[in-house]
Design a protein around this motif. Structure first.
Motif, short mmCIF file in Angstrom:
data_model
loop_
_atom_site.label_atom_id
_atom_site.label_comp_id
_atom_site.label_asym_id
_atom_site.label_seq_id
_atom_site.Cartn_x
_atom_site.Cartn_y
_atom_site.Cartn_z
N ASN A 31 7.48 1.19 13.91
CA ASN A 31 6.72 0.38 13.11
C ASN A 31 6.19 -0.75 14.13
N SER A 32 6.70 -0.91 15.03
CA SER A 32 6.20 -1.99 16.20
C SER A 32 5.02 -1.17 16.78
N ALA A 33 5.25 0.00 17.23
CA ALA A 33 4.24 0.65 17.81
C ALA A 33 2.88 1.08 16.95
N ARG A 34 3.13 0.73 15.85
CA ARG A 34 1.91 1.07 15.16
C ARG A 34 0.85 -0.23 15.19
N LYS A 35 1.44 -1.52 15.42
CA LYS A 35 0.67 -2.65 15.53
C LYS A 35 -0.35 -2.63 16.60
N ARG A 36 -1.35 -3.53 16.23
CA ARG A 36 -2.31 -3.63 17.57
C ARG A 36 -2.69 -5.18 17.48
N SER A 37 -2.77 -5.54 18.86
CA SER A 37 -2.99 -7.12 18.96
C SER A 37 -4.43 -6.90 19.40
N ARG A 38 -5.04 -8.03 19.35
CA ARG A 38 -6.66 -8.42 19.68
C ARG A 38 -6.72 -8.75 21.11
N GLU A 39 -5.70 -9.05 21.85
CA GLU A 39 -5.98 -9.59 23.12
C GLU A 39 -6.25 -8.31 24.28
N GLN A 40 -6.97 -9.07 24.94
CA GLN A 40 -7.35 -7.82 26.12
C GLN A 40 -5.97 -8.03 27.23
N ALA A 41 -5.82 -6.62 27.74
CA ALA A 41 -4.61 -6.60 28.57
C ALA A 41 -4.56 -7.31 29.82
N HIS A 42 -3.56 -8.09 29.92
CA HIS A 42 -3.43 -8.62 31.60
C HIS A 42 -3.23 -7.72 32.56
N VAL A 43 -3.98 -8.00 33.81
CA VAL A 43 -4.03 -7.21 34.96
C VAL A 43 -2.95 -7.92 35.97
N HIS A 44 -1.98 -7.05 36.36
CA HIS A 44 -1.04 -7.55 37.24
C HIS A 44 -1.13 -7.00 38.54
N ARG A 45 -1.22 -7.73 39.80
CA ARG A 45 -1.17 -6.93 41.11
C ARG A 45 -0.13 -7.48 41.89
N ASP A 46 1.04 -7.93 41.51
CA ASP A 46 1.98 -8.39 42.18
C ASP A 46 3.34 -7.63 42.09
N PHE A 47 3.25 -6.15 41.77
CA PHE A 47 4.41 -5.32 41.97
C PHE A 47 5.14 -5.43 43.10
N VAL A 48 6.15 -5.99 43.14
CA VAL A 48 7.22 -5.36 44.61
C VAL A 48 8.37 -4.99 44.23
N ILE A 49 8.93 -4.38 45.18
CA ILE A 49 10.41 -3.82 45.16
C ILE A 49 11.16 -4.88 46.17
#
Ligand code: 5AD
Ligand code: SF4
Length: 502
Positions: A31-49
């Motif tokens: 049910n949650s997977a069916r929902k769609r938000s109108r927002e544009q996806a955020h882009v992250h560039r700060d992946f760190v291990i």
């Protein structure tokens, strides 16, 4: 922004002293997977291990087993990249692996059965190697039903994560190793775009590049919009930079990936930039070949056709799934085009790109499909002149609208339709090969032939497999080959000179 996304923080890679089940025990919900938000996806560039877990895989070995489509293959390149950054090295067999992850496919039931079969076989290894971490990810882990099944029947699985949170893998592996308890975290709503995940590409000649994630089409038979979330396009500047980088590294071919590449850019709120614009920009990059998969006929617009007509590095092969040739069936599939619109698009493509090779995907035995409706598919196949196709018997996927439709086509009829369809497709495949007899074509040499190592094998721009005699030093180059004979499944040829065309 939902709670899940608020919680999203890349610093979450920090190891936790105590296990927090609310966080590590999160199941998917359709049910949650069916929902769609109108927002544009955020882009992250700060992946760190985090430094503290960087070496947890040192001296240990990983094995990633990938099922399904190219999107999964490409995701596995990120999973492998992460495992290697954690210090793991590649295992040559299941027996020597300390970490085994199955990256799964949910598109049809038989794909799922293969994974359950493999999980059953892996139980033996968990007994002989109690330290083995066994994980499941990919589209199956986005399904509620599958996660429940794993929790009940495959309790020896240590780790389940989904398609939206691959970047959290360092933390999950750490917790599985430290806690010796199961880590199950699947988010049902689409995640963010993480630009700087490590990736270990599995080839040095051809590369995959994601241009978008997810799908908003909701074809009634398809599970993908639920397992991969809403459409999210990567920014053009990131895609262009990645392909420029690949070109500089000597890659000869790039395949752009998306569930529906023709919808690229439709989610941008700050710019007007669609797939045709992207192709125009990529056309300027000095990489010999660019392909893309998969297209949706409804979104294939004039700008895209005009860009493809320029050719250059944009090749003359288009994979254009039709699914059915009958309007009533197309409607119940929610494909949003008619047979006539599809055929018009094919005519436009053939006019703009003379000699273009068109391939497709077709489903037979969709609920309620009559023999007459199937005949429409056969006649469309003849009319288009497909040069290849992936053909499938409808497989009901729990939670999709088609799974609730009455499935009144007998098994025998489904198999019979598939056989008749495959005969028609094979005729087109042979005709598509035959037309190159006597011609000189560009072949990107990928390796030696499977059966004979004095023979080279590679693909043409039209995606035809060619076998010819030649020296292994040509691997990775584009060479001229004269086609001497069209065999059933490949073209036989002779190299015409030593000049590479790139
Ligand atoms: N049953 C059979 N085939 C399917 N496909 C997608 N979902 C199903 C299903 N439930 C096929 C479509 C799609 C391809 C990737 O898989 O033809 O284009
Ligand atoms: Fe599935 Fe249709 Fe989306 Fe393709 S376009 S991934 S078939 S829903």
């Amino acid at each position: 922004m939902n709670e899940q996304q608020k919680e999203l923080s890349l610093q979450a890679n920090q190891p936790k002293a105590e296990k927090d089940y609310s966080r590590y025990f999160q199941r998917p919900s359709i049910n949650s997977a069916r929902k769609r938000s109108r927002e544009q996806a955020h882009v992250h560039r700060d992946f760190v291990i985090e430094q503290s877990i960087k070496n947890i895989g040192k001296g240990k070995k990983y094995l990633i087993q990938t099922y399904g489509c190219q999107m999964n293959e490409h995701d596995s390149e990120a999973i492998i990249g992460i495992a290697e950054e954690l210090g793991y090295s590649k295992a040559e067999s299941q027996e020597e692996a300390d970490l085994i992850i199955l990256n799964t496919c949910a598109i049809r039931e038989n794909a799922e059965n293969r994974v359950f079969g493999e999980l059953g076989r892996l139980k033996r290894l968990k007994r002989t190697n109690p330290d083995l971490i066994l994980g499941v990810c990919g589209c199956m882990s986005q399904e509620e039903k599958v996660v429940n099944q794993i929790m009940e029947k495959y309790q020896y699985v240590d780790l389940v994560f989904g398609t939206h949170n691959i970047y959290r893998l360092p933390e999950y592996i750490h917790n599985a190793l430290m806690g010796k308890e199961r880590v199950i975290e699947v988010w049902s709503q689409e995640g963010e775009i993480i630009e700087n995940m490590p990736r270990t590409r599995q080839g040095s000649i051809k590369a995959w590049v994601n241009i978008m994630y997810g799908c908003d089409e909701f074809c009634t038979y398809c599970i993908v919009p639920y397992t991969r979330g809403k459409e999210r396009s990567r920014l053009p500047e990131d895609i262009i930079a990645e392909i420029q980088h690949l070109a500089a590294e000597g890659y000869q071919e790039v395949t752009l990936l998306g569930q529906n590449v023709n919808a690229y850019g439709k989610d941008f709120k700050d710019r007007e930039y669609t797939f045709g614009d992207l192709l125009n920009d990529l056309n300027k990059i000095d990489v010999p070949r660019i392909r893309f998969t998969t297209s949706h006929p409804r979104d294939f617009d004039e700008k895209t056709i005009a860009a493809l007509a320029k050719r250059g590095n944009l090749v003359e092969h288009i994979h254009l799934p039709v699914q059915s040739g009958n309007n009533e069936v197309l409607k119940r599939m929610n494909r949003k085009y008619t047979r006539e619109m599809y055929l018009q698009l094919v005519r436009d493509l053939k006019a703009a790109i003379p000699g273009v090779s068109i391939t497709t995907d077709i489903i037979v035995g969709f609920p309620g499909e009559t023999e007459e409706q199937f005949q429409d598919t056969l006649s469309l196949v003849e009319e288009v002149g497909y040069e290849g196709a992936f053909t499938f018997i409808f497989s009901p996927r729990e939670g999709t609208p088609a799974a609730r439709m009455e499935d009144n086509v007998s098994e025998a009829d489904k198999k019979d339709r598939l056989n008749r369809l495959n005969e028609a497709i094979n005729r087109g495949f042979r005709a598509g090969n035959k037309r190159f007899e006597g011609q000189i074509v560009d072949v990107l040499v990928e390796g030696t032939s499977k059966n004979d190592d004095t023979m080279l094998a590679g693909y043409t721009r039209h995606n035809k497999l060619v076998n010819f005699k030649g020296d292994a030093s040509k691997i990775g180059q584009i060479v001229n080959v004269k086609i001497t004979e069209a065999k059933t499944w490949h073209l036989a040829g002779e190299m015409v000179n030593d000049d590479t065309t790139n």
